[in-house]
Write a protein that holds these residues in place. Structure first.
Motif: not given
Length: 249
Positions: A158-169
């Motif tokens: 849900d976060a619009p940005s940050g390390p979690a989004r990078a790890r998901a990709v």
């Protein structure tokens, strides 16, 4: 600390002093240790402070020293090895301790990246940003460009940005069958954004490592990693047996 007189040599005095200082760094100092001040060093080697500054600037350029206002001149850590060889292909790993995920967003890549990925101009891709740190100092910044078609099952947090989004990709990329990983290296100059991340001035020399990740059908992702040229060495071959350490003593 005693006094060391420099012998008379045909090469520039500052360059000979740079060699003597480099040997002293190897034998007398440890990584992170603060060197004596300029007055003490100039007295030890019997040179003018202007000559000393030239030698120190050269060693800083070569990555042997860090000079910071309010801290002084410290001994830099060893160069980071950058492997460029026929290692087996592997996707960037979300759990890799070497690289730290910083952020990810959907954005339009540079035209050259769009062309390499066979995408129409203006099409947004997942842009993953990662950083690499050694001994507390930033040594590299990476941009990984991933078309949406390469990660069709991606579920972003849900976060619009940050390390979690990078790890998901990065995790979603692991589902693709990677058959080739081709790298190229070239010398470049730090752009403003790279310079800020790497704690260097714009225009400072950098090593640009471009990696193409290929599946059985297409180029599925492209990485552009920018390394500080003063902190890195290149290793070639599966065993890293051949090393290039330009300027390193």
């Amino acid at each position: 600390m005693g006094t060391t007189q420099l012998e008379t040599v045909p090469e520039p005095k500052y360059w000979h002093l740079r060699t003597v200082l480099s040997e002293a760094l190897d034998s007398e100092f440890t990584v992170g240790e603060v060197l004596p001040n300029e007055r003490e060093l100039a007295a030890r080697f019997g040179v003018a402070r202007a000559t000393l500054r030239q030698a120190l600037e050269q060693l800083e350029l070569e990555g042997r020293l860090h000079r910071r206002r309010g801290v002084g001149t410290t001994v830099a850590p060893p160069r980071v090895g950058v492997e460029v060889g026929p290692d087996g292909p592997a996707w960037p790993d979300a759990s890799d301790d070497t690289w730290q995920p910083v952020d990810s967003d959907l954005s339009t890549p540079p035209a050259a990246v769009s062309t390499a990925l066979a995408l129409p101009r203006g099409i947004a891709v997942h842009t993953v940003r990662r950083s690499r740190v050694s001994h507390g100092h930033p040594v590299a910044a990476e941009l990984l460009y991933v078309p949406e078609s390469s990660v069709p099952g991606l579920h972003l947090p849900d976060a619009p940005s940050g390390p979690a989004r990078a790890r998901a990709v990065l995790r979603e990329l692991q589902h693709l069958d990677l058959v080739a990983q081709n790298r190229s290296v070239e010398l470049g100059s730090a752009r403003a954004d790279d310079a800020k991340q790497l704690d260097r001035l714009p225009g400072a020399p950098v090593l640009v490592v471009t990696t193409h990740f290929t599946t059985p059908t297409r180029l599925a992702a492209l990485s552009v990693a920018t390394y500080r040229a003063d902190t890195c060495r290149l290793t070639f071959g599966a065993t890293g047996g051949v090393e290039i350490e330009e300027g390193a003593a």
